[in-house]
Motif scaffolding. Structure first.
Motif, PDB file in Angstrom:
ATOM      1  N   MET A 104       0.840  -1.200   0.000  1.00 44.26           N
ATOM      2  CA  MET A 104       0.000   0.000   0.000  1.00 44.26           C
ATOM      3  C   MET A 104       0.870   1.244   0.000  1.00 44.26           C
ATOM      4  SD  MET A 104      -3.211  -0.650   2.466  1.00 44.26           S
ATOM      5  CE  MET A 104      -4.274  -2.053   2.224  1.00 44.26           C
ATOM      6  N   SER A 105       0.329   2.314  -0.581  1.00 46.20           N
ATOM      7  CA  SER A 105       1.048   3.588  -0.600  1.00 46.20           C
ATOM      8  C   SER A 105       1.176   4.119   0.822  1.00 46.20           C
ATOM      9  CB  SER A 105       0.299   4.607  -1.455  1.00 46.20           C
ATOM     10  OG  SER A 105      -0.919   4.982  -0.827  1.00 46.20           O
ATOM     11  N   LYS A 106       2.109   5.028   1.037  1.00 45.75           N
ATOM     12  CA  LYS A 106       2.283   5.635   2.357  1.00 45.75           C
ATOM     13  C   LYS A 106       1.001   6.332   2.794  1.00 45.75           C
ATOM     14  CE  LYS A 106       7.235   6.458   1.983  1.00 45.75           C
ATOM     15  NZ  LYS A 106       8.296   7.461   1.928  1.00 45.75           N
ATOM     16  N   GLU A 107       0.358   7.025   1.843  1.00 46.08           N
ATOM     17  CA  GLU A 107      -0.865   7.764   2.155  1.00 46.08           C
ATOM     18  C   GLU A 107      -1.985   6.839   2.607  1.00 46.08           C
ATOM     19  OE1 GLU A 107      -4.121  10.646  -0.065  1.00 46.08           O
ATOM     20  OE2 GLU A 107      -2.313  10.065  -1.122  1.00 46.08           O
ATOM     21  N   LYS A 108      -2.215   5.766   1.855  1.00 44.45           N
ATOM     22  CA  LYS A 108      -3.306   4.851   2.198  1.00 44.45           C
ATOM     23  C   LYS A 108      -3.002   4.116   3.500  1.00 44.45           C
ATOM     24  CE  LYS A 108      -6.368   1.370   0.276  1.00 44.45           C
ATOM     25  NZ  LYS A 108      -6.749   0.626  -0.924  1.00 44.45           N
ATOM     26  N   ALA A 109      -1.767   3.660   3.668  1.00 47.25           N
ATOM     27  CA  ALA A 109      -1.395   2.956   4.898  1.00 47.25           C
ATOM     28  C   ALA A 109      -1.557   3.863   6.110  1.00 47.25           C
ATOM     29  CB  ALA A 109       0.041   2.441   4.797  1.00 47.25           C
ATOM     30  N   ALA A 110      -1.172   5.135   5.972  1.00 46.52           N
ATOM     31  CA  ALA A 110      -1.307   6.080   7.081  1.00 46.52           C
ATOM     32  C   ALA A 110      -2.770   6.341   7.392  1.00 46.52           C
ATOM     33  CB  ALA A 110      -0.593   7.391   6.751  1.00 46.52           C
ATOM     34  N   ARG A 111      -3.594   6.491   6.355  1.00 51.64           N
ATOM     35  CA  ARG A 111      -5.013   6.756   6.560  1.00 51.64           C
ATOM     36  C   ARG A 111      -5.668   5.606   7.331  1.00 51.64           C
ATOM     37  NH1 ARG A 111      -6.256   7.534   1.597  1.00 51.64           N
ATOM     38  NH2 ARG A 111      -7.233   5.539   1.172  1.00 51.64           N
ATOM     39  N   ILE A 112      -5.335   4.377   6.967  1.00 52.65           N
ATOM     40  CA  ILE A 112      -5.918   3.215   7.643  1.00 52.65           C
ATOM     41  C   ILE A 112      -5.379   3.097   9.065  1.00 52.65           C
ATOM     42  CG2 ILE A 112      -6.021   0.688   7.647  1.00 52.65           C
ATOM     43  CD1 ILE A 112      -6.008   0.894   4.531  1.00 52.65           C
ATOM     44  N   ALA A 113      -4.079   3.269   9.237  1.00 48.88           N
ATOM     45  CA  ALA A 113      -3.459   3.131  10.556  1.00 48.88           C
ATOM     46  C   ALA A 113      -3.880   4.242  11.514  1.00 48.88           C
ATOM     47  CB  ALA A 113      -1.938   3.103  10.425  1.00 48.88           C
ATOM     48  N   ASN A 114      -4.418   5.333  10.985  1.00 48.94           N
ATOM     49  CA  ASN A 114      -4.824   6.450  11.837  1.00 48.94           C
ATOM     50  C   ASN A 114      -6.319   6.481  12.132  1.00 48.94           C
ATOM     51  OD1 ASN A 114      -2.258   7.440  12.191  1.00 48.94           O
ATOM     52  ND2 ASN A 114      -2.354   8.794  10.442  1.00 48.94           N
ATOM     53  N   THR A 115      -7.067   5.476  11.686  1.00 52.99           N
ATOM     54  CA  THR A 115      -8.481   5.438  12.013  1.00 52.99           C
ATOM     55  C   THR A 115      -8.649   5.148  13.497  1.00 52.99           C
ATOM     56  OG1 THR A 115      -8.663   3.101  11.436  1.00 52.99           O
ATOM     57  CG2 THR A 115      -9.198   4.695   9.707  1.00 52.99           C
ATOM     58  N   GLN A 116      -9.787   5.543  14.040  1.00 50.16           N
ATOM     59  CA  GLN A 116     -10.019   5.365  15.485  1.00 50.16           C
ATOM     60  C   GLN A 116      -9.917   3.923  15.930  1.00 50.16           C
ATOM     61  OE1 GLN A 116     -13.792   7.188  16.288  1.00 50.16           O
ATOM     62  NE2 GLN A 116     -12.852   9.142  16.763  1.00 50.16           N
ATOM     63  N   ASN A 117     -10.357   3.004  15.097  1.00 50.48           N
ATOM     64  CA  ASN A 117     -10.347   1.589  15.486  1.00 50.48           C
ATOM     65  C   ASN A 117      -9.236   0.824  14.783  1.00 50.48           C
ATOM     66  OD1 ASN A 117     -11.425   1.635  12.957  1.00 50.48           O
ATOM     67  ND2 ASN A 117     -13.149   0.308  13.388  1.00 50.48           N
ATOM     68  N   SER A 118      -8.147   1.498  14.441  1.00 51.64           N
ATOM     69  CA  SER A 118      -7.072   0.830  13.707  1.00 51.64           C
ATOM     70  C   SER A 118      -6.549  -0.360  14.492  1.00 51.64           C
ATOM     71  CB  SER A 118      -5.929   1.797  13.408  1.00 51.64           C
ATOM     72  OG  SER A 118      -5.178   2.063  14.557  1.00 51.64           O
ATOM     73  N   GLY A 119      -6.353  -1.445  13.773  1.00 51.96           N
ATOM     74  CA  GLY A 119      -5.825  -2.649  14.378  1.00 51.96           C
ATOM     75  C   GLY A 119      -6.883  -3.557  14.976  1.00 51.96           C
ATOM     76  N   GLU A 120      -8.106  -3.075  15.085  1.00 51.76           N
ATOM     77  CA  GLU A 120      -9.168  -3.912  15.634  1.00 51.76           C
ATOM     78  C   GLU A 120      -9.787  -4.753  14.530  1.00 51.76           C
ATOM     79  OE1 GLU A 120     -12.064  -1.707  17.788  1.00 51.76           O
ATOM     80  OE2 GLU A 120     -10.571  -0.600  18.899  1.00 51.76           O
ATOM     81  N   LYS A 121     -10.142  -5.955  14.879  1.00 54.28           N
ATOM     82  CA  LYS A 121     -10.795  -6.835  13.912  1.00 54.28           C
ATOM     83  C   LYS A 121     -12.300  -6.694  14.032  1.00 54.28           C
ATOM     84  CE  LYS A 121      -7.183 -10.203  13.394  1.00 54.28           C
ATOM     85  NZ  LYS A 121      -6.856 -11.592  13.246  1.00 54.28           N
TER      86      LYS A 121
END
Length: 82
Positions: A23-40
């Motif tokens: 993934m691009s840096k932008e997309k990876a950062a956007r996903i990793a910065n969501t409130q529930n990042s890392g939660e399944k």
């Protein structure tokens, strides 16, 4: 141990995993910065179940250009591949 990316990335481990998947840096950062990042078990509606207006607003939020001329299917494709 994940590298510390500073305050700009909230979930460093998830960011690195997404970057490793290509993934691009932008997309990876956007996903990793969501409130529930890392939660399944995310509860977000599938893109196909959302209205065109909802998809447009999401595309606007992340800066997809040309969104006003896109069909619902084009918006879905743009959101998935941005």
């Amino acid at each position: 141990m994940a590298k510390d990316h500073g305050n700009s990335i909230k979930n460093d481990k998830q960011y690195e995993e997404l970057r490793d998947k290509g993934m691009s840096k932008e997309k990876a950062a956007r996903i990793a910065n969501t409130q529930n990042s890392g939660e399944k078990g995310g509860k977000a509606d599938k893109y196909e179940e959302r209205t065109k207006d909802e998809l447009y607003e999401q595309a606007k939020k992340i800066g997809i250009e040309g969104r006003s001329d896109m069909t619902k299917d084009e918006l879905i494709d743009a959101l998935r591949n941005h």
